[in-house]
Scaffold this active site. Structure first.
Site, PDB file in Angstrom:
ATOM      1  N   GLU A 116       2.537   2.908  21.556  1.00 24.62           N
ATOM      2  CA  GLU A 116       3.470   2.838  20.425  1.00 24.62           C
ATOM      3  C   GLU A 116       3.877   4.232  19.944  1.00 24.62           C
ATOM      4  OE1 GLU A 116       4.753   0.102  19.854  1.00 24.62           O
ATOM      5  OE2 GLU A 116       3.305  -1.499  20.221  1.00 24.62           O
ATOM      6  N   HIS A 140      -1.111   1.577  12.759  1.00 24.55           N
ATOM      7  CA  HIS A 140      -0.809   0.214  13.209  1.00 24.55           C
ATOM      8  C   HIS A 140      -2.108  -0.501  13.536  1.00 24.55           C
ATOM      9  CE1 HIS A 140       0.722  -3.164  15.400  1.00 24.55           C
ATOM     10  NE2 HIS A 140       0.241  -2.747  16.550  1.00 24.55           N
ATOM     11  N   HIS A 142      -4.147  -4.747  13.769  1.00 24.27           N
ATOM     12  CA  HIS A 142      -3.975  -6.190  14.006  1.00 24.27           C
ATOM     13  C   HIS A 142      -4.865  -7.002  13.054  1.00 24.27           C
ATOM     14  CE1 HIS A 142      -2.891  -5.319  18.563  1.00 24.27           C
ATOM     15  NE2 HIS A 142      -1.975  -4.863  17.723  1.00 24.27           N
ATOM     16  N   GLU A 170      -3.734  -6.355  -8.175  1.00 26.22           N
ATOM     17  CA  GLU A 170      -3.533  -4.927  -7.884  1.00 26.22           C
ATOM     18  C   GLU A 170      -2.332  -4.673  -6.955  1.00 26.22           C
ATOM     19  OE1 GLU A 170      -5.556  -2.044  -8.688  1.00 26.22           O
ATOM     20  OE2 GLU A 170      -6.220  -3.415 -10.255  1.00 26.22           O
ATOM     21  N   HIS A 211       2.021 -10.244  15.394  1.00 22.52           N
ATOM     22  CA  HIS A 211       1.453  -9.062  16.054  1.00 22.52           C
ATOM     23  C   HIS A 211       0.565  -8.226  15.124  1.00 22.52           C
ATOM     24  CE1 HIS A 211       2.198  -5.397  18.898  1.00 22.52           C
ATOM     25  NE2 HIS A 211       1.112  -5.233  18.195  1.00 22.52           N
TER      26      HIS A 211
END
Ligand code: 2HA
Ligand code: ZN
Length: 273
Positions: A116, A140, A142, A170, A211
């Site tokens: 990525e 990034h 998952h 919050e 994803h």
């Protein structure tokens, strides 16, 4: 001093391990990049070598020309970073055009930066411009609950932001700008990089349907904290729905505005209603 004892490398490795411990990085899932300061490059550069080739990225980020990034390796496991940082992460330098990189440290057993990397670079470019250089971290992961939400909610910025803001008090304080949603796309390419970076002009977090989640921030604590807060809210939302009777009561728009008023934050009111 060994590069592994430099503060920024230690903090980066700690964040990788924290993500692993949260269960957000099965197998080789997820990736983390950090745009280094001049001082940090200075502290690390005795360990750099310059014989690895320049690699075109398929995207151009002129405002990142000549900058150095710490990155996880493609196919490498977050789980292993703490055991052997030099094999699983790297430092990559961008060329003078901002369209190619070369690895100057790390990945000692071979490999290249995360699949990525184009998405990360486009997002660094957008966030550097949007925050006047303040943002340095793109993360990034998952996390299971935010991914689960992408199967049951409309894939819109408004639906996700409202569900998350109202799942933990919050949340509107932590991400008053809201979150964006990227429709399902093939990972790793220029298209998902462009779609994500378009959203990151407005948001600090973008959900990738079916994803995972992309987050941006000025430092490791804030960025990890954003991922953690969003995933915690998603967990609460999923648990509440899993009780099977639907949502009986929640935080109203007026109550969200009351939080914004008392905490002195500017809520993205486009996402209310
Ligand atoms: O395996 O998470 O999106 C790395 C990824 C790709
Ligand atoms: Zn992923």
């Amino acid at each position: 001093m060994s590069i592994l004892n430099v503060e920024v490398i230690k903090s980066y490795v700690r964040m990788c391990n924290d993500g692993w411990l949260q269960g957000w990085h099965e197998r080789n899932g997820g990736n983390l990049t950090y745009r280094m300061t001049k001082e940090e490059v200075e502290a690390c550069k005795d360990s750099f070598t310059y014989e690895r080739p320049w690699v075109p990225m398929g995207v151009t980020a002129e405002n990142l020309a000549g900058e150095f990034f710490i990155a996880t390796g493609s196919g490498k496991y977050f789980r292993n970073v703490i055991l052997a940082p030099e094999e699983n992460i790297c430092i990559a330098e961008l060329n003078a055009k901002g369209d190619a990189y070369r690895v100057v440290w790390g990945l000692t057993k071979g490999g290249r930066p995360t699949s990525e990397f184009p998405s990360h670079i486009m997002n660094h470019s957008v966030k550097k411009a949007a925050t006047d250089g303040a943002h340095r971290v793109i993360y990034h992961a998952h996390p299971g609950n935010i991914i689960a939400m992408t199967f049951v909610l409309p894939l819109t910025d408004k639906a996700f932001t409202k569900a998350l803001w109202t799942s933990a008090t919050e949340c509107p304080v932590v991400f008053p700008g809201g979150v964006g949603v990227v429709q399902w796309m093939v990972p790793g390419g220029a298209d998902i990089a462009m779609a994500t970076s378009e959203l990151m002009k407005k948001y600090d977090a973008a959900v990738w349907a079916h994803h995972g989640l992309f987050c941006s921030g000025p430092d490791f604590d804030t960025t990890f904290g954003l991922m953690h807060t969003i995933e915690k809210a998603a967990e609460i939302y999923v648990k509440a729905l899993s009780c099977g009777q639907g949502i009986r009561q929640t935080i109203s728009d007026q109550q969200l505005l009351d939080i914004a008023r008392d905490f002195g934050i500017k809520l993205n009111e486009e996402l209310l209603g």
